[in-house]
Design a protein around this motif. Structure first.
Motif, PDB file in Angstrom:
ATOM      1  N   LEU A 131      52.991  59.122  30.330  1.00  0.00           N
ATOM      2  CA  LEU A 131      52.430  60.116  31.249  1.00  0.00           C
ATOM      3  C   LEU A 131      52.067  61.423  30.557  1.00  0.00           C
ATOM      4  CD1 LEU A 131      54.569  59.750  34.495  1.00  0.00           C
ATOM      5  CD2 LEU A 131      52.178  59.129  34.148  1.00  0.00           C
ATOM      6  N   VAL A 132      52.796  61.777  29.513  1.00  0.00           N
ATOM      7  CA  VAL A 132      52.519  63.050  28.851  1.00  0.00           C
ATOM      8  C   VAL A 132      51.583  62.885  27.651  1.00  0.00           C
ATOM      9  CG1 VAL A 132      54.449  63.159  27.213  1.00  0.00           C
ATOM     10  CG2 VAL A 132      53.624  65.240  28.276  1.00  0.00           C
ATOM     11  N   SER A 133      51.406  61.677  27.145  1.00  0.00           N
ATOM     12  CA  SER A 133      50.614  61.512  25.914  1.00  0.00           C
ATOM     13  C   SER A 133      49.138  61.835  26.121  1.00  0.00           C
ATOM     14  CB  SER A 133      50.787  60.106  25.340  1.00  0.00           C
ATOM     15  OG  SER A 133      50.268  59.138  26.207  1.00  0.00           O
ATOM     16  N   ALA A 134      48.522  61.382  27.191  1.00  0.00           N
ATOM     17  CA  ALA A 134      47.095  61.666  27.420  1.00  0.00           C
ATOM     18  C   ALA A 134      46.839  63.148  27.716  1.00  0.00           C
ATOM     19  CB  ALA A 134      46.536  60.777  28.523  1.00  0.00           C
ATOM     20  N   PRO A 135      47.613  63.792  28.624  1.00  0.00           N
ATOM     21  CA  PRO A 135      47.382  65.228  28.832  1.00  0.00           C
ATOM     22  C   PRO A 135      47.617  66.057  27.571  1.00  0.00           C
ATOM     23  CG  PRO A 135      48.663  64.353  30.636  1.00  0.00           C
ATOM     24  CD  PRO A 135      48.547  63.255  29.608  1.00  0.00           C
ATOM     25  N   GLU A 136      48.581  65.646  26.755  1.00  0.00           N
ATOM     26  CA  GLU A 136      48.833  66.366  25.500  1.00  0.00           C
ATOM     27  C   GLU A 136      47.631  66.229  24.576  1.00  0.00           C
ATOM     28  OE1 GLU A 136      49.992  67.128  21.459  1.00  0.00           O
ATOM     29  OE2 GLU A 136      49.545  65.124  22.204  1.00  0.00           O
ATOM     30  N   TYR A 161      54.461  56.968  16.495  1.00  0.00           N
ATOM     31  CA  TYR A 161      54.261  57.672  17.759  1.00  0.00           C
ATOM     32  C   TYR A 161      54.295  59.185  17.569  1.00  0.00           C
ATOM     33  CZ  TYR A 161      54.326  53.416  20.486  1.00  0.00           C
ATOM     34  OH  TYR A 161      54.005  52.194  21.016  1.00  0.00           O
ATOM     35  N   PHE A 162      55.104  59.673  16.623  1.00  0.00           N
ATOM     36  CA  PHE A 162      55.113  61.111  16.374  1.00  0.00           C
ATOM     37  C   PHE A 162      53.816  61.557  15.708  1.00  0.00           C
ATOM     38  CE2 PHE A 162      55.979  64.992  14.057  1.00  0.00           C
ATOM     39  CZ  PHE A 162      56.470  65.773  15.088  1.00  0.00           C
ATOM     40  N   VAL A 163      53.358  60.818  14.722  1.00  0.00           N
ATOM     41  CA  VAL A 163      52.110  61.164  14.035  1.00  0.00           C
ATOM     42  C   VAL A 163      50.943  61.145  15.013  1.00  0.00           C
ATOM     43  CG1 VAL A 163      50.465  60.362  12.283  1.00  0.00           C
ATOM     44  CG2 VAL A 163      52.885  60.504  11.733  1.00  0.00           C
ATOM     45  N   GLY A 175      44.985  61.131  19.092  1.00  0.00           N
ATOM     46  CA  GLY A 175      46.156  60.287  18.856  1.00  0.00           C
ATOM     47  C   GLY A 175      46.919  59.960  20.125  1.00  0.00           C
ATOM     48  N   GLY A 176      46.983  60.907  21.042  1.00  0.00           N
ATOM     49  CA  GLY A 176      47.689  60.670  22.295  1.00  0.00           C
ATOM     50  C   GLY A 176      47.080  59.552  23.109  1.00  0.00           C
ATOM     51  N   PHE A 177      45.763  59.397  23.004  1.00  0.00           N
ATOM     52  CA  PHE A 177      45.098  58.311  23.726  1.00  0.00           C
ATOM     53  C   PHE A 177      45.491  56.956  23.140  1.00  0.00           C
ATOM     54  CE2 PHE A 177      41.980  61.878  24.120  1.00  0.00           C
ATOM     55  CZ  PHE A 177      42.242  62.141  25.457  1.00  0.00           C
ATOM     56  N   PHE A 178      45.600  56.892  21.814  1.00  0.00           N
ATOM     57  CA  PHE A 178      46.032  55.655  21.160  1.00  0.00           C
ATOM     58  C   PHE A 178      47.490  55.363  21.491  1.00  0.00           C
ATOM     59  CE2 PHE A 178      42.512  56.980  18.322  1.00  0.00           C
ATOM     60  CZ  PHE A 178      41.701  55.880  18.520  1.00  0.00           C
ATOM     61  N   ALA A 179      48.319  56.414  21.528  1.00  0.00           N
ATOM     62  CA  ALA A 179      49.730  56.229  21.880  1.00  0.00           C
ATOM     63  C   ALA A 179      49.857  55.695  23.293  1.00  0.00           C
ATOM     64  CB  ALA A 179      50.480  57.556  21.743  1.00  0.00           C
TER      65      ALA A 179
END
Length: 118
Positions: A14-19, A76-78, A85-89
């Motif tokens: 939930l937070v990866s795409a907005p980030e 996941y941190f990278v 990157g957040g979209f790939f995560a």
């Protein structure tokens, strides 16, 4: 996968795409600050900073609950510090969660089948 592990992966998703979006908008704001009079960097920097902190906290929780190896956790941190990157995560976490749900359903079906055959 238990409910707490699934929840931690869901929070990270939930937070990866907005980030990732906030990171890209921050880059655009930085360019606009240097090329025009528009300066939204302080506001966007604060928003991105809060989202990044949430990402790191949720990443640590997911790492702890899923027992990822160091390579997976580092990936996941990278991804959190790379543009897009957040979209790939998010996509990778979705696949991982779906695989875990499928495995849990298979285990449940197998257990039910063993009970019936006993």
């Amino acid at each position: 996968m238990d409910i707490k592990t699934a929840s931690s992966l869901h929070r990270l998703r939930l937070v990866s795409a907005p980030e990732a979006v906030s990171f890209l908008v921050l880059i655009v704001c930085s360019v606009l600050k240097r090329t025009t009079e528009f300066n939204a960097v302080p506001a966007m920097g604060a928003i991105h900073g809060v989202l990044f902190i949430f990402y790191v906290l949720f990443w640590l929780d997911a790492w702890n609950r899923t027992k990822w190896d160091l390579k997976t956790a580092a990936l996941y941190f990278v991804l959190s510090v790379l543009p897009f990157g957040g979209f790939f995560a998010d996509r990778k976490l979705k696949r991982e969660a779906e695989a875990a749900v499928a495995a849990a359903r298979a285990r449940t079906a197998e257990t039910a089948e063993q009970r019936l055959s006993s």
